[in-house]
Design a protein around this motif. Sequence first.
Motif, PDB file in Angstrom:
ATOM      1  N   VAL A  31      11.021   8.012 -24.568  1.00 49.05           N
ATOM      2  CA  VAL A  31       9.811   8.478 -23.892  1.00 49.05           C
ATOM      3  C   VAL A  31       9.133   7.313 -23.175  1.00 49.05           C
ATOM      4  O   VAL A  31       8.695   7.433 -22.023  1.00 49.05           O
ATOM      5  CB  VAL A  31       8.834   9.139 -24.891  1.00 49.05           C
ATOM      6  N   LYS A  32       9.061   6.158 -23.846  1.00 49.88           N
ATOM      7  CA  LYS A  32       8.462   4.971 -23.230  1.00 49.88           C
ATOM      8  C   LYS A  32       9.240   4.534 -21.993  1.00 49.88           C
ATOM      9  O   LYS A  32       8.642   4.126 -20.988  1.00 49.88           O
ATOM     10  CB  LYS A  32       8.405   3.829 -24.251  1.00 49.88           C
ATOM     11  N   GLU A  33      10.558   4.624 -22.063  1.00 50.41           N
ATOM     12  CA  GLU A  33      11.387   4.272 -20.900  1.00 50.41           C
ATOM     13  C   GLU A  33      11.087   5.192 -19.718  1.00 50.41           C
ATOM     14  O   GLU A  33      10.994   4.744 -18.568  1.00 50.41           O
ATOM     15  CB  GLU A  33      12.874   4.367 -21.255  1.00 50.41           C
ATOM     16  N   LEU A  34      10.928   6.477 -20.009  1.00 52.19           N
ATOM     17  CA  LEU A  34      10.636   7.433 -18.947  1.00 52.19           C
ATOM     18  C   LEU A  34       9.253   7.203 -18.352  1.00 52.19           C
ATOM     19  O   LEU A  34       9.061   7.332 -17.139  1.00 52.19           O
ATOM     20  CB  LEU A  34      10.742   8.863 -19.489  1.00 52.19           C
ATOM     21  N   LEU A  35       8.299   6.873 -19.192  1.00 52.40           N
ATOM     22  CA  LEU A  35       6.947   6.624 -18.695  1.00 52.40           C
ATOM     23  C   LEU A  35       6.901   5.429 -17.744  1.00 52.40           C
ATOM     24  O   LEU A  35       6.110   5.406 -16.800  1.00 52.40           O
ATOM     25  CB  LEU A  35       5.986   6.406 -19.872  1.00 52.40           C
ATOM     26  N   LYS A  36       7.751   4.445 -17.991  1.00 49.43           N
ATOM     27  CA  LYS A  36       7.794   3.279 -17.105  1.00 49.43           C
ATOM     28  C   LYS A  36       8.242   3.651 -15.694  1.00 49.43           C
ATOM     29  O   LYS A  36       7.910   2.963 -14.729  1.00 49.43           O
ATOM     30  CB  LYS A  36       8.737   2.222 -17.683  1.00 49.43           C
ATOM     31  N   LEU A  37       8.995   4.737 -15.582  1.00 50.87           N
ATOM     32  CA  LEU A  37       9.500   5.155 -14.276  1.00 50.87           C
ATOM     33  C   LEU A  37       8.399   5.673 -13.354  1.00 50.87           C
ATOM     34  O   LEU A  37       8.616   5.840 -12.158  1.00 50.87           O
ATOM     35  CB  LEU A  37      10.572   6.243 -14.448  1.00 50.87           C
ATOM     36  N   PHE A  38       7.226   5.951 -13.928  1.00 50.43           N
ATOM     37  CA  PHE A  38       6.109   6.426 -13.107  1.00 50.43           C
ATOM     38  C   PHE A  38       5.384   5.280 -12.411  1.00 50.43           C
ATOM     39  O   PHE A  38       4.437   5.516 -11.655  1.00 50.43           O
ATOM     40  CB  PHE A  38       5.105   7.201 -13.974  1.00 50.43           C
ATOM     41  N   ARG A  39       5.812   4.055 -12.652  1.00 50.61           N
ATOM     42  CA  ARG A  39       5.186   2.889 -12.027  1.00 50.61           C
ATOM     43  C   ARG A  39       6.077   2.447 -10.874  1.00 50.61           C
ATOM     44  O   ARG A  39       7.140   1.866 -11.103  1.00 50.61           O
ATOM     45  CB  ARG A  39       5.030   1.755 -13.041  1.00 50.61           C
TER      46      ARG A  39
ATOM     47  N   ALA B  37       4.278  18.101 -10.534  1.00 47.44           N
ATOM     48  CA  ALA B  37       5.295  18.075 -11.595  1.00 47.44           C
ATOM     49  C   ALA B  37       5.338  16.712 -12.272  1.00 47.44           C
ATOM     50  O   ALA B  37       5.432  16.617 -13.503  1.00 47.44           O
ATOM     51  CB  ALA B  37       6.667  18.420 -11.015  1.00 47.44           C
ATOM     52  N   LEU B  38       5.259  15.647 -11.485  1.00 48.17           N
ATOM     53  CA  LEU B  38       5.279  14.299 -12.064  1.00 48.17           C
ATOM     54  C   LEU B  38       4.014  14.027 -12.878  1.00 48.17           C
ATOM     55  O   LEU B  38       4.071  13.411 -13.947  1.00 48.17           O
ATOM     56  CB  LEU B  38       5.425  13.256 -10.953  1.00 48.17           C
ATOM     57  N   LYS B  39       2.878  14.480 -12.373  1.00 49.26           N
ATOM     58  CA  LYS B  39       1.621  14.275 -13.092  1.00 49.26           C
ATOM     59  C   LYS B  39       1.655  14.974 -14.450  1.00 49.26           C
ATOM     60  O   LYS B  39       1.282  14.399 -15.484  1.00 49.26           O
ATOM     61  CB  LYS B  39       0.458  14.818 -12.256  1.00 49.26           C
TER      62      LYS B  39
ATOM     63  N   ILE C 130       0.841  -1.201   0.000  1.00 48.86           N
ATOM     64  CA  ILE C 130       0.000   0.000   0.000  1.00 48.86           C
ATOM     65  C   ILE C 130       0.870   1.243   0.000  1.00 48.86           C
ATOM     66  O   ILE C 130       0.649   2.185  -0.772  1.00 48.86           O
ATOM     67  CB  ILE C 130      -0.942   0.010   1.228  1.00 48.86           C
ATOM     68  N   LEU C 131       1.895   1.246   0.851  1.00 55.95           N
ATOM     69  CA  LEU C 131       2.785   2.404   0.943  1.00 55.95           C
ATOM     70  C   LEU C 131       3.546   2.611  -0.356  1.00 55.95           C
ATOM     71  O   LEU C 131       3.701   3.738  -0.836  1.00 55.95           O
ATOM     72  CB  LEU C 131       3.762   2.202   2.105  1.00 55.95           C
ATOM     73  N   GLN C 132       3.978   1.518  -0.967  1.00 59.25           N
ATOM     74  CA  GLN C 132       4.709   1.603  -2.229  1.00 59.25           C
ATOM     75  C   GLN C 132       3.818   2.150  -3.345  1.00 59.25           C
ATOM     76  O   GLN C 132       4.251   2.989  -4.139  1.00 59.25           O
ATOM     77  CB  GLN C 132       5.248   0.227  -2.606  1.00 59.25           C
ATOM     78  N   ASP C 133       2.578   1.702  -3.388  1.00 60.51           N
ATOM     79  CA  ASP C 133       1.649   2.171  -4.422  1.00 60.51           C
ATOM     80  C   ASP C 133       1.371   3.663  -4.309  1.00 60.51           C
ATOM     81  O   ASP C 133       1.001   4.306  -5.292  1.00 60.51           O
ATOM     82  CB  ASP C 133       0.330   1.403  -4.327  1.00 60.51           C
ATOM     83  N   LYS C 134       1.528   4.215  -3.103  1.00 63.39           N
ATOM     84  CA  LYS C 134       1.177   5.606  -2.860  1.00 63.39           C
ATOM     85  C   LYS C 134       2.400   6.527  -2.749  1.00 63.39           C
ATOM     86  O   LYS C 134       2.280   7.666  -2.297  1.00 63.39           O
ATOM     87  CB  LYS C 134       0.323   5.712  -1.590  1.00 63.39           C
ATOM     88  N   GLU C 135       3.570   6.035  -3.159  1.00 66.09           N
ATOM     89  CA  GLU C 135       4.787   6.849  -3.039  1.00 66.09           C
ATOM     90  C   GLU C 135       4.654   8.201  -3.737  1.00 66.09           C
ATOM     91  O   GLU C 135       5.040   9.229  -3.191  1.00 66.09           O
ATOM     92  CB  GLU C 135       5.991   6.090  -3.595  1.00 66.09           C
ATOM     93  N   ILE C 136       4.109   8.214  -4.952  1.00 65.41           N
ATOM     94  CA  ILE C 136       3.964   9.478  -5.678  1.00 65.41           C
ATOM     95  C   ILE C 136       2.881  10.328  -5.027  1.00 65.41           C
ATOM     96  O   ILE C 136       3.043  11.537  -4.838  1.00 65.41           O
ATOM     97  CB  ILE C 136       3.640   9.214  -7.161  1.00 65.41           C
ATOM     98  N   GLU C 137       1.786   9.701  -4.655  1.00 71.15           N
ATOM     99  CA  GLU C 137       0.660  10.408  -4.049  1.00 71.15           C
ATOM    100  C   GLU C 137       1.064  11.109  -2.748  1.00 71.15           C
ATOM    101  O   GLU C 137       0.494  12.145  -2.382  1.00 71.15           O
ATOM    102  CB  GLU C 137      -0.467   9.415  -3.775  1.00 71.15           C
TER     103      GLU C 137
END
Length: 283
Positions: free
Chosen positions: A191-199, A166-168, A150-157
């Motif tokens: 760009v695809k590589e960078l998008l993966k970093l948001f997970r 900024a990340l959004k 749960i904590l990991q899923d909410k790191e960005i939040e």
Amino acid sequence: MWGANFQPPSELKHKHFEKVDSINDIINEFEEYVSEDSSWEGIHDSFKPIMDLKEGNKYLITEDEYNEYKNVESIVKTKVCFLKTDEEWCFFATRGDGNKSPKWYFIKPNNEKEVFTEFSEICEQLRLHVSNKSSIAKWNDKYLRKYISILQDKEIELLPAKKRRALKVAEIILEAKLKDKSLDYRYKSKVKELLKLFRPKVRDVDFEAYAKLWIEILQPYLDDKRNRNNSSRYVYNFNNLTSKVEINRIKIPYEKLEYIINELPVHENIDYKIASCIVGIPI
């Protein structure tokens, strides 16, 4: 606990020192200001719930227990305690370092507010769920993994508002670049590589550092938008860079994308950042 959790009183930002002949004069004037000015009272108040965990009439630990552990220098990777409780909950304290302050989280997965981050709220939850009558439960990896997930899923939040924004916005911009027919395959691959970093679970990204990189990239474009609309009273932020017109203005060189991927700090997985936790096991 201060570090990034600490915000100086706004009054201090506008304080101009009159005695500037020497460092000692400045220090003396500063000490006089602090002793006389009530704006510092809020700092004490913000940490009072934490101090009350060991003081006052409703303490959770005694002063002697606090002093017993305060000066311990031995290193323990993570301290975990399981308690028998009436409902699911978990308290986490993460480690700090030279750049980040320690943080506290209280998780209640079945509550309307799933994660508490304010000290006052967390201390209130600790008082509700922990007492000298609490019983120790056996180690339960299932619940521990659940709360860590749960904590990991909410790191960005759980990032500060500006970094989260900024990340959004960066993700929205990258998604748009991916659909831009004028950009070649090589560019879109980055760009695809960078998008993966948001997970969060794909790679152990230091999201605070990732957000900081994007703030550095986006801030000039935000400043430009503000300058183009300097007669407006509207307050612009990163969210105002997501229109098609503004995204077309944003030019990120391929070399910059490559730099982010290669230089982005990677930290230990979040469960390794945890200094201690208390896990409530419903019985």
